[in-house]
Scaffold this motif. Structure first.
Motif, PDB file in Angstrom:
ATOM      1  N   LYS A  68     -15.445  -5.328 -25.999  1.00  0.00           N
ATOM      2  CA  LYS A  68     -15.735  -5.852 -27.336  1.00  0.00           C
ATOM      3  C   LYS A  68     -14.862  -7.062 -27.642  1.00  0.00           C
ATOM      4  O   LYS A  68     -15.329  -8.039 -28.226  1.00  0.00           O
ATOM      5  CB  LYS A  68     -15.512  -4.776 -28.394  1.00  0.00           C
ATOM      6  CG  LYS A  68     -16.576  -3.722 -28.439  1.00  0.00           C
ATOM      7  CD  LYS A  68     -16.220  -2.722 -29.527  1.00  0.00           C
ATOM      8  CE  LYS A  68     -17.300  -1.716 -29.766  1.00  0.00           C
ATOM      9  NZ  LYS A  68     -16.949  -0.784 -30.850  1.00  0.00           N
ATOM     10  N   THR A  69     -13.612  -7.003 -27.234  1.00  0.00           N
ATOM     11  CA  THR A  69     -12.678  -8.111 -27.469  1.00  0.00           C
ATOM     12  C   THR A  69     -13.082  -9.336 -26.665  1.00  0.00           C
ATOM     13  O   THR A  69     -13.071 -10.456 -27.175  1.00  0.00           O
ATOM     14  CB  THR A  69     -11.236  -7.691 -27.100  1.00  0.00           C
ATOM     15  OG1 THR A  69     -10.881  -6.555 -27.891  1.00  0.00           O
ATOM     16  CG2 THR A  69     -10.252  -8.804 -27.347  1.00  0.00           C
TER      17      THR A  69
ATOM     18  N   GLY B 281     -16.994 -10.318 -27.914  1.00  0.00           N
ATOM     19  CA  GLY B 281     -17.218 -10.497 -29.344  1.00  0.00           C
ATOM     20  C   GLY B 281     -18.385  -9.703 -29.879  1.00  0.00           C
ATOM     21  O   GLY B 281     -19.305  -9.333 -29.157  1.00  0.00           O
TER      22      GLY B 281
ATOM     23  N   THR C 277     -13.167  -1.092 -25.782  1.00  0.00           N
ATOM     24  CA  THR C 277     -12.416  -1.981 -26.673  1.00  0.00           C
ATOM     25  C   THR C 277     -12.174  -3.332 -26.014  1.00  0.00           C
ATOM     26  O   THR C 277     -12.341  -4.382 -26.645  1.00  0.00           O
ATOM     27  CB  THR C 277     -11.071  -1.326 -27.069  1.00  0.00           C
ATOM     28  OG1 THR C 277     -11.353  -0.070 -27.712  1.00  0.00           O
ATOM     29  CG2 THR C 277     -10.272  -2.213 -28.006  1.00  0.00           C
ATOM     30  N   ALA C 278     -11.812  -3.331 -24.747  1.00  0.00           N
ATOM     31  CA  ALA C 278     -11.580  -4.579 -24.019  1.00  0.00           C
ATOM     32  C   ALA C 278     -12.865  -5.413 -23.921  1.00  0.00           C
ATOM     33  O   ALA C 278     -12.833  -6.634 -24.089  1.00  0.00           O
ATOM     34  CB  ALA C 278     -11.032  -4.286 -22.617  1.00  0.00           C
TER      35      ALA C 278
END
Length: 102
Positions: free
Chosen positions: A39-40, A43, A36-37
């Motif tokens: 992807k954040t 992008g 998740t980190a």
């Protein structure tokens, strides 16, 4: 072939919805909070360049050994090691812009 994000029939197209580098990291056992980190930070849909691997290693606290396989490269092989100070290793391959777990 599913391990490499290569599908053999249309029923498996769901594995193509994720960027190949994220898919490869999942296959390597990277924890979901780290996925998740990543992807954040990087992008969705962005090209994941090799310059990003140093940041990725820092975030994961893991070494990444990337083997690039392409025509014209020293006997079709080029190795890059990122995050050399970390003990745990993730081995990835890169072929024509596609990252995969080795």
């Amino acid at each position: 072939l599913k391990k490499y994000q290569i599908i053999s029939d249309e029923s498996e197209t769901n594995i193509l919805e994720e960027e190949c580098v994220i898919y490869a990291l999942r296959q390597a056992g990277v924890e979901e909070h780290n996925i998740t980190a990543i992807k954040t930070m990087f992008g969705r849909g962005s090209t994941f360049g090799k310059r990003n691997f140093s940041v990725l290693c820092y975030l994961l606290e893991k070494k990444i050994v990337l083997k690039r396989i392409d025509k014209g490269i020293k006997k079709n092989k080029e190795w890059n090691v990122y995050g050399e100070k970390y003990k745990d290793v993730i081995n990835l391959g890169l072929f024509k812009g596609h990252y995969f777990i080795k």
